[in-house]
Scaffold this motif. Structure first.
Motif, PDB file in Angstrom:
ATOM      1  N   THR A  56       0.720  -1.386  -0.072  1.00 43.78           N
ATOM      2  CA  THR A  56      -0.042  -0.050   0.162  1.00 43.78           C
ATOM      3  C   THR A  56       0.750   1.110  -0.145  1.00 43.78           C
ATOM      4  O   THR A  56       0.206   2.277  -0.224  1.00 43.78           O
ATOM      5  CB  THR A  56      -0.765  -0.120   1.275  1.00 43.78           C
ATOM      6  OG1 THR A  56       0.014  -0.285   2.462  1.00 43.78           O
ATOM      7  CG2 THR A  56      -2.147  -0.808   1.134  1.00 43.78           C
TER       8      THR A  56
ATOM      9  N   GLY B 112      -5.962   0.853   2.961  1.00 45.73           N
ATOM     10  CA  GLY B 112      -6.687   0.228   1.792  1.00 45.73           C
ATOM     11  C   GLY B 112      -8.238  -0.272   2.072  1.00 45.73           C
ATOM     12  O   GLY B 112      -8.977  -0.602   1.202  1.00 45.73           O
TER      13      GLY B 112
ATOM     14  N   SER C 252     -10.641   7.752  -4.360  1.00 41.76           N
ATOM     15  CA  SER C 252     -11.434   6.671  -5.146  1.00 41.76           C
ATOM     16  C   SER C 252     -10.574   6.005  -6.179  1.00 41.76           C
ATOM     17  O   SER C 252     -10.727   5.044  -6.655  1.00 41.76           O
ATOM     18  CB  SER C 252     -12.766   7.266  -5.712  1.00 41.76           C
ATOM     19  OG  SER C 252     -12.360   8.185  -6.694  1.00 41.76           O
TER      20      SER C 252
ATOM     21  N   ALA D  95      -7.339  -1.999  -6.315  1.00 40.13           N
ATOM     22  CA  ALA D  95      -8.112  -2.881  -6.469  1.00 40.13           C
ATOM     23  C   ALA D  95      -7.677  -3.869  -7.628  1.00 40.13           C
ATOM     24  O   ALA D  95      -7.384  -5.105  -7.712  1.00 40.13           O
ATOM     25  CB  ALA D  95      -9.563  -2.490  -6.889  1.00 40.13           C
TER      26      ALA D  95
ATOM     27  N   TYR E 203       0.929   3.513  -3.201  1.00 42.97           N
ATOM     28  CA  TYR E 203      -0.438   3.995  -3.375  1.00 42.97           C
ATOM     29  C   TYR E 203      -0.833   5.221  -2.493  1.00 42.97           C
ATOM     30  O   TYR E 203      -1.456   6.187  -2.937  1.00 42.97           O
ATOM     31  CB  TYR E 203      -1.599   3.051  -3.363  1.00 42.97           C
ATOM     32  CG  TYR E 203      -1.559   1.950  -4.352  1.00 42.97           C
ATOM     33  CD1 TYR E 203      -2.149   1.979  -5.770  1.00 42.97           C
ATOM     34  CD2 TYR E 203      -0.861   0.737  -4.325  1.00 42.97           C
ATOM     35  CE1 TYR E 203      -1.985   1.443  -6.637  1.00 42.97           C
ATOM     36  CE2 TYR E 203      -0.591  -0.054  -5.350  1.00 42.97           C
ATOM     37  CZ  TYR E 203      -1.279   0.018  -6.581  1.00 42.97           C
ATOM     38  OH  TYR E 203      -0.879  -0.908  -7.542  1.00 42.97           O
TER      39      TYR E 203
ATOM     40  N   ARG F   7      -7.377   6.106  -6.230  1.00 41.86           N
ATOM     41  CA  ARG F   7      -6.080   5.237  -5.555  1.00 41.86           C
ATOM     42  C   ARG F   7      -6.966   3.749  -5.003  1.00 41.86           C
ATOM     43  O   ARG F   7      -6.349   2.653  -5.465  1.00 41.86           O
ATOM     44  CB  ARG F   7      -5.682   5.857  -4.240  1.00 41.86           C
ATOM     45  CG  ARG F   7      -4.945   5.008  -3.199  1.00 41.86           C
ATOM     46  CD  ARG F   7      -4.467   5.595  -1.960  1.00 41.86           C
ATOM     47  NE  ARG F   7      -5.300   5.160  -0.795  1.00 41.86           N
ATOM     48  CZ  ARG F   7      -5.199   5.567   0.322  1.00 41.86           C
ATOM     49  NH1 ARG F   7      -4.413   6.715   0.645  1.00 41.86           N
ATOM     50  NH2 ARG F   7      -6.106   4.970   1.055  1.00 41.86           N
ATOM     51  N   GLN F   8      -7.989   3.694  -4.786  1.00 42.92           N
ATOM     52  CA  GLN F   8      -8.891   2.355  -4.343  1.00 42.92           C
ATOM     53  C   GLN F   8      -8.754   1.872  -5.533  1.00 42.92           C
ATOM     54  O   GLN F   8      -8.768   0.421  -5.638  1.00 42.92           O
ATOM     55  CB  GLN F   8     -10.083   2.641  -3.597  1.00 42.92           C
ATOM     56  CG  GLN F   8     -10.004   3.205  -2.426  1.00 42.92           C
ATOM     57  CD  GLN F   8      -8.939   2.413  -1.323  1.00 42.92           C
ATOM     58  OE1 GLN F   8      -8.023   2.182  -1.658  1.00 42.92           O
ATOM     59  NE2 GLN F   8      -9.816   2.116  -0.210  1.00 42.92           N
TER      60      GLN F   8
ATOM     61  N   ILE G 143     -11.222  -2.702   0.081  1.00 47.14           N
ATOM     62  CA  ILE G 143     -10.460  -3.557  -0.928  1.00 47.14           C
ATOM     63  C   ILE G 143      -9.772  -4.559  -0.595  1.00 47.14           C
ATOM     64  O   ILE G 143      -9.591  -5.352  -0.990  1.00 47.14           O
ATOM     65  CB  ILE G 143      -9.920  -2.255  -1.931  1.00 47.14           C
ATOM     66  CG1 ILE G 143     -10.966  -1.263  -2.060  1.00 47.14           C
ATOM     67  CG2 ILE G 143      -9.240  -2.764  -2.974  1.00 47.14           C
ATOM     68  CD1 ILE G 143     -11.019  -0.782  -3.246  1.00 47.14           C
TER      69      ILE G 143
END
Length: 249
Positions: free
Chosen positions: A136, A198, A150, A157, A139, A152-153, A201
Motif C-alpha cells: 500500500t 486500503g 477513489s 483493486a 498508493y 487510489r482504491q 478493498i
C-alpha cells in the motif's frame, strides 16, 4: 511435478516459528493471499524474509520446494538477512540468494508492471512465494490528496485482482504487508485506534489477514484478524537474528 500438483492445495510454508505455524494450521497457505498488517517494527518484513528461505525447503520440512519473488516498495529487503536464515535451516546461502528474485518498485505504476514480469517468470519456473512489502505504501504517496481516494482504491483493486489471479494460476503464496493508520472514526483513547490501510478493498482481496503487534522486547503477537477457516486467536513469536522463531518464555 505431478507430486507437487497433488500437494499444491495442501502446501503450507513454515513461518520459522512452530507456535505461529500451529496458530495458522500449518503455516502460510499457498494459492492464496495473506495480508500482514501492523505498525512499524512488528515483524512484517522479518516474516517476509523468513518465508523467502522456508519456501525453498522440501515439502516435508514445511517448505514449498520453490523460488521466491520479493517486490520491495520501501527499501526493506536485506540479502544478508537471508544468509543468516539460510544457515539456520542448513541451506547453502548462495543457492538461497539465487532463488530469490528481487524487484524494487518506486511508484504504483511500476508496481503493477512488475507483476507482469513476475507472471512471466512463474510461467517458466517453480515459484512458491510472492512477497509485496508493502502493498500500500506507493498508493498512499502516488494518490495522497483526499480527492484522489477513489482513484487510489481503483488502482489498488486492480493490483490486488492481478495478485489473486497469480496465486490461483501459479499456486504461489502471496504475502502482502500493510501499515496501519490511525483510525479517524475511532476514539483516540480506544484500546487500539489503528486500522489497516486500503479499507475494504484489501479486506476483500486477502484470504487471511494477520495482525502483528509488539510484545515485550523482541516478542511479537500475531492475531488472526480474518480467515475463512481459522478461529480468531493469537500467539507469541519472536524476531531473532536469523528470522522468525518461537518466543522464549
Amino acid at each position: 511435478s505431478q507430486h507437487l500438483q497433488q500437494r499444491q492445495d495442501l502446501i503450507m510454508l513454515s513461518t520459522g516459528s512452530a507456535e505461529l505455524d500451529k496458530l495458522l494450521a500449518g503455516g502460510i497457505e499457498t494459492g492464496s493471499l495473506t495480508e500482514l498488517f501492523g505498525e512499524f517494527r512488528t515483524g512484517k518484513t522479518a516474516l517476509c524474509h523468513t518465508l523467502c528461505v522456508t519456501c525453498q525447503l522440501p515439502l516435508d520440512q514445511g517448505g514449498g520446494e520453490g523460488k521466491a519473488i520479493y517486490m520491495d516498495t520501501e527499501g526493506t529487503f536485506r540479502p544478508q538477512k537471508l544468509v543468516a536464515i539460510a544457515e539456520r535451516f542448513g541451506l547453502n546461502p548462495d543457492d538461497v540468494l539465487d532463488n530469490v528474485a528481487y524487484a524494487r518498485a518506486h511508484n504504483s505504476e511500476q508496481q503493477l508492471e512488475l507483476l507482469k514480469m513476475a507472471s512471466a517468470m512463474m510461467a517458466e519456473d517453480r515459484y512458491a512465494l510472492l512477497i509485496v512489502d508493502s502493498a500500500t505504501a506507493l498508493y498512499r504517496t502516488d494518490y495522497s490528496g483526499r480527492g484522489e481516494l477513489s482513484e487510489r482504491q481503483m488502482h489498488l483493486a486492480q493490483f490486488l485482482r492481478q495478485l489473486t489471479r497469480m496465486s490461483e494460476e501459479f499456486g504461489v503464496a502471496v504475502v502482502l504487508t500493510n501499515q496501519v493508520v490511525a483510525n479517524p472514526d475511532g476514539m483516540s483513547f480506544a484500546k487500539d485506534a489503528t486500522k489497516p490501510i486500503g479499507g475494504n478493498i484489501i479486506a476483500h482481496a486477502s484470504t487471511t489477514r494477520l495482525r502483528l503487534r509488539k510484545g515485550r522486547g523482541e516478542t511479537r503477537i500475531c492475531q488472526i484478524f480474518d480467515s475463512p477457516t481459522l478461529p480468531e486467536a493469537d500467539c507469541m513469536f519472536a524476531i531473532g537474528g536469523s528470522g522468525i522463531e518461537d518466543a522464549k518464555e
